[in-house]
Design a protein around this motif. Structure first.
Motif, PDB file in Angstrom:
ATOM      1  N   TRP A  93      26.913   9.595  -4.145  1.00  8.63           N
ATOM      2  CA  TRP A  93      27.487   9.166  -5.423  1.00  8.63           C
ATOM      3  C   TRP A  93      26.407   8.610  -6.339  1.00  8.63           C
ATOM      4  O   TRP A  93      25.434   8.029  -5.886  1.00  8.63           O
ATOM      5  N   GLN A  94      26.632   8.786  -7.632  1.00  5.27           N
ATOM      6  CA  GLN A  94      25.766   8.202  -8.648  1.00  5.27           C
ATOM      7  C   GLN A  94      26.644   7.604  -9.733  1.00  5.27           C
ATOM      8  O   GLN A  94      27.811   7.983  -9.877  1.00  5.27           O
ATOM      9  N   VAL A  95      26.089   6.650 -10.474  1.00  2.00           N
ATOM     10  CA  VAL A  95      26.809   6.059 -11.599  1.00  2.00           C
ATOM     11  C   VAL A  95      25.989   6.290 -12.859  1.00  2.00           C
ATOM     12  O   VAL A  95      24.768   6.149 -12.853  1.00  2.00           O
ATOM     13  N   SER A  96      26.684   6.668 -13.936  1.00  2.00           N
ATOM     14  CA  SER A  96      26.048   6.883 -15.237  1.00  2.00           C
ATOM     15  C   SER A  96      26.664   5.944 -16.258  1.00  2.00           C
ATOM     16  O   SER A  96      27.882   5.759 -16.292  1.00  2.00           O
ATOM     17  N   TRP A  97      25.809   5.361 -17.079  1.00  2.00           N
ATOM     18  CA  TRP A  97      26.266   4.583 -18.227  1.00  2.00           C
ATOM     19  C   TRP A  97      26.272   5.561 -19.392  1.00  2.00           C
ATOM     20  O   TRP A  97      25.228   5.957 -19.895  1.00  2.00           O
ATOM     21  N   LEU A  98      27.448   6.014 -19.763  1.00  2.01           N
ATOM     22  CA  LEU A  98      27.568   7.034 -20.791  1.00  2.01           C
ATOM     23  C   LEU A  98      27.240   6.468 -22.168  1.00  2.01           C
ATOM     24  O   LEU A  98      27.655   5.355 -22.504  1.00  2.01           O
TER      25      LEU A  98
ATOM     26  N   GLN B 191      30.105   9.760 -10.119  1.00  2.00           N
ATOM     27  CA  GLN B 191      30.280  11.173  -9.805  1.00  2.00           C
ATOM     28  C   GLN B 191      29.659  11.481  -8.452  1.00  2.00           C
ATOM     29  O   GLN B 191      28.561  11.009  -8.130  1.00  2.00           O
ATOM     30  N   CYS B 192      30.370  12.308  -7.678  1.00  5.42           N
ATOM     31  CA  CYS B 192      29.899  12.727  -6.366  1.00  5.42           C
ATOM     32  C   CYS B 192      29.121  14.033  -6.506  1.00  5.42           C
ATOM     33  O   CYS B 192      29.608  15.000  -7.100  1.00  5.42           O
ATOM     34  N   GLY B 193      27.922  14.052  -5.950  1.00  5.11           N
ATOM     35  CA  GLY B 193      27.064  15.226  -6.027  1.00  5.11           C
ATOM     36  C   GLY B 193      27.338  16.224  -4.914  1.00  5.11           C
ATOM     37  O   GLY B 193      28.194  16.009  -4.051  1.00  5.11           O
TER      38      GLY B 193
ATOM     39  N   GLY C 226      32.824  -3.722  -8.218  1.00  2.00           N
ATOM     40  CA  GLY C 226      32.280  -3.662  -6.877  1.00  2.00           C
ATOM     41  C   GLY C 226      32.464  -2.267  -6.310  1.00  2.00           C
ATOM     42  O   GLY C 226      33.443  -1.588  -6.613  1.00  2.00           O
ATOM     43  N   PHE C 227      31.512  -1.823  -5.481  1.00  2.00           N
ATOM     44  CA  PHE C 227      31.658  -0.494  -4.869  1.00  2.00           C
ATOM     45  C   PHE C 227      31.324  -0.569  -3.391  1.00  2.00           C
ATOM     46  O   PHE C 227      30.544  -1.388  -2.939  1.00  2.00           O
ATOM     47  N   TYR C 228      31.968   0.324  -2.644  1.00  2.00           N
ATOM     48  CA  TYR C 228      31.657   0.551  -1.239  1.00  2.00           C
ATOM     49  C   TYR C 228      31.646   2.052  -1.024  1.00  2.00           C
ATOM     50  O   TYR C 228      32.621   2.740  -1.303  1.00  2.00           O
ATOM     51  N   HIS C 229      30.494   2.556  -0.572  1.00  2.00           N
ATOM     52  CA  HIS C 229      30.334   3.991  -0.318  1.00  2.00           C
ATOM     53  C   HIS C 229      30.238   4.195   1.167  1.00  2.00           C
ATOM     54  O   HIS C 229      29.244   3.799   1.781  1.00  2.00           O
ATOM     55  N   GLU C 230      31.287   4.764   1.752  1.00  2.00           N
ATOM     56  CA  GLU C 230      31.257   5.039   3.186  1.00  2.00           C
ATOM     57  C   GLU C 230      30.139   6.018   3.496  1.00  2.00           C
ATOM     58  O   GLU C 230      29.898   6.952   2.734  1.00  2.00           O
ATOM     59  N   GLY C 231      29.469   5.803   4.605  1.00  2.00           N
ATOM     60  CA  GLY C 231      28.357   6.673   4.983  1.00  2.00           C
ATOM     61  C   GLY C 231      28.835   7.847   5.672  1.00  2.00           C
ATOM     62  O   GLY C 231      28.660   8.896   5.810  1.00  2.00           O
TER      63      GLY C 231
ATOM     64  N   PRO D  90      37.581  10.617  -2.622  1.00  3.84           N
ATOM     65  CA  PRO D  90      36.851  11.175  -1.484  1.00  3.84           C
ATOM     66  C   PRO D  90      35.457  11.627  -1.913  1.00  3.84           C
ATOM     67  O   PRO D  90      35.238  11.982  -3.067  1.00  3.84           O
ATOM     68  N   SER D  91      34.517  11.588  -0.984  1.00  7.83           N
ATOM     69  CA  SER D  91      33.142  12.027  -1.271  1.00  7.83           C
ATOM     70  C   SER D  91      33.064  13.546  -1.207  1.00  7.83           C
ATOM     71  O   SER D  91      32.462  14.128  -0.300  1.00  7.83           O
ATOM     72  N   GLU D  92      33.702  14.184  -2.174  1.00  8.07           N
ATOM     73  CA  GLU D  92      33.694  15.639  -2.304  1.00  8.07           C
ATOM     74  C   GLU D  92      32.953  16.010  -3.573  1.00  8.07           C
ATOM     75  O   GLU D  92      33.149  15.362  -4.613  1.00  8.07           O
ATOM     76  N   PRO D  93      32.092  17.011  -3.534  1.00  7.20           N
ATOM     77  CA  PRO D  93      31.330  17.395  -4.715  1.00  7.20           C
ATOM     78  C   PRO D  93      32.235  17.553  -5.940  1.00  7.20           C
ATOM     79  O   PRO D  93      33.289  18.174  -5.870  1.00  7.20           O
ATOM     80  N   GLY D  94      31.810  16.932  -7.039  1.00  5.98           N
ATOM     81  CA  GLY D  94      32.557  17.020  -8.293  1.00  5.98           C
ATOM     82  C   GLY D  94      33.587  15.921  -8.497  1.00  5.98           C
ATOM     83  O   GLY D  94      34.131  15.789  -9.589  1.00  5.98           O
TER      84      GLY D  94
END
Length: 130
Positions: free
Chosen positions: A68-73, A61-63, A125-130, A26-30
């Motif tokens: 959402w953002q993606v990080s290459w660690l 990670q959801c802000g 692949g990603f899909y981010h619901e608005g 879910p698009s919840e912070p953290g």
């Protein structure tokens, strides 16, 4: 909600794709989704012998505002064995080693982790619901 699908592709096998796996959050912070070789912390797990992928390679990670953002660690090596690209429609962007990129809200695309030494990749692949 962020939905991810992952396929491992080896061009040496004439474009064969090994199993498609899915994960969502879910698009919840953290909220966090990880991709890598370590099944104890990653929801999407690549083959253990694919060493161009770190134990924990990508972190979604959801802000605080639900984006959402993606990080290459960064891994243990100074120079990575792979390259990572974000593709959204006709737009493509290289993700820097240790870098972070925001995902489009209400959009879809793909993160491609390509082995620098062999013809194989991990396609997320990603899909981010608005």
């Amino acid at each position: 909600m962020l939905e991810l699908t992952m396929a491992t592709v080896s061009d040496a096998d004439a474009g064969a794709t090994a199993g498609m796996t899915m994960a969502d959050a879910p698009s919840e912070p953290g909220a966090v989704l990880r991709v890598g070789r370590d099944a104890s912390v990653c929801r999407l797990v690549t083959p253990e012998d694919w060493l161009f992928v770190s134990r924990v390679h990508l972190e979604f990670q959801c802000g605080p505002a639900g984006g959402w953002q993606v990080s290459w660690l960064r891994g243990s090596q100074a120079d990575p064995a792979s390259e990572v690209r974000l593709v959204v429609g006709e737009y493509a962007q290289t993700v820097a080693y240790g870098g972070t990129v925001a995902l489009p809200r209400g959009g879809s695309g793909e993160i491609i982790v390509r082995d620098r030494t062999a013809p194989r990749s991990v396609n997320v692949g990603f899909y981010h619901e608005g």
